[in-house]
Enzyme design. Structure first.
Site, mmCIF file in Angstrom:
data_model
loop_
_atom_site.group_PDB
_atom_site.id
_atom_site.type_symbol
_atom_site.label_atom_id
_atom_site.label_comp_id
_atom_site.label_asym_id
_atom_site.label_seq_id
_atom_site.Cartn_x
_atom_site.Cartn_y
_atom_site.Cartn_z
ATOM 1 C CE1 TYR A 149 -4.041 2.018 0.501
ATOM 2 C CE2 TYR A 149 -2.645 3.284 1.989
ATOM 3 C CZ TYR A 149 -3.807 3.157 1.246
ATOM 4 O OH TYR A 149 -4.727 4.175 1.258
ATOM 5 N N PRO A 178 -5.663 12.630 2.315
ATOM 6 C CG PRO A 178 -7.642 11.536 1.851
ATOM 7 C CD PRO A 178 -6.226 11.626 1.402
ATOM 8 N N GLY A 179 -5.726 12.662 5.918
ATOM 9 C CA GLY A 179 -5.133 12.077 7.106
ATOM 10 C C GLY A 179 -6.094 11.093 7.739
#
Length: 245
Positions: A149, A178-179
């Site tokens: 990933y 995004p976090g």
């Protein structure tokens, strides 16, 4: 004049659905790709006027090519392409199989390559557009058990920059990262229903809250809107200050 078209992969649930809905709110028609969850896709299609769901396996090059041809023939040329779909198969590196590696890389990196390659010529011929690739903080900072990933999302960052160079000045290409966004998937994967785990997570975020899917949609609206016309080849991290690169 017809409404502009947007294509959003993984666009029928979670963050992707929020992105689809925001684009509809901005006046776009949306073709939202999904892989397996037909129930969520049918629900989104029924509840969100302007959204058309299309089942596509992004890890299959021929399926992506067929889907792109169908979009162009039935819906027209996209003004916006959001490469959002992603897949996780977490495992220690020494236990990771060839299939674990290929499935994640093909969905997260090859899929955006195949789809963008198929749609970009029409977008260029139409005079422009905006491409937003949805990255991940693990594309910059690694984590254990996620080599496939992390590698795919790191590759997506460079993919973004290379496309920004080659498709400019007609098409802008940026990466939205995004976090810790409060979705059902994230809560499950990080066990955030445990108050102690949640508190540990919040301790790492200066803003002291989880992000929302609307926070990510706000960033997308900025990236594809008129306020960002001079922004190209960049990464925009929506994380409450957790990762200050």
């Amino acid at each position: 004049m017809p409404e502009p078209l947007a294509v959003v992969t993984g666009g029928t649930r979670g963050i992707g659905l929020a992105l689809s809905r925001r684009l509809i709110g901005m006046g776009h028609r949306v073709v939202a790709f999904y892989a397996h969850d037909r129930e969520s896709a049918e629900k989104a299609e029924a509840n969100d006027a302007g959204l058309t769901a299309l089942q596509v396996d992004l890890a299959d090059a021929s399926a992506v090519a067929d889907a792109a041809a169908r979009v162009l023939a039935e819906h027209g040329t996209p003004a916006v392409l959001v490469n959002n779909a992603g897949r996780n198969i977490d495992r220690p590196f020494l236990e990771m199989s060839d299939e674990d590696w290929r499935a994640v890389l093909d969905t997260n990196l090859s899929g955006p390559f195949w789809l963008t390659r198929a749609l970009a010529p029409a977008m260029l011929a139409a005079g422009g557009g905006s491409i937003v690739n949805i990255g991940a903080t693990t594309g910059i900072r690694p984590r254990v058990d996620g080599v496939n990933y992390c590698a795919s999302k790191a590759g997506l960052l460079q993919f973004t920059k290379c496309l920004a160079l080659e498709l400019a000045p007609t098409i802008r290409v940026n990466c939205l990262i995004p976090g810790m966004i409060d979705t059902e998937e994230l809560r499950t994967r990080w066990r955030l229903d445990d108050p102690e785990r949640m508190e540990q997570t919040l301790d790492e975020i200066p803003s002291r809250r989880m992000g929302t899917v609307e926070d990510v949609a706000d960033a997308l609206e900025f990236l594809v809107g008129p306020a960002a016309t001079y922004l190209n080849g960049q990464k925009l991290i929506i994380d409450g200050g957790q990762f200050m690169w």
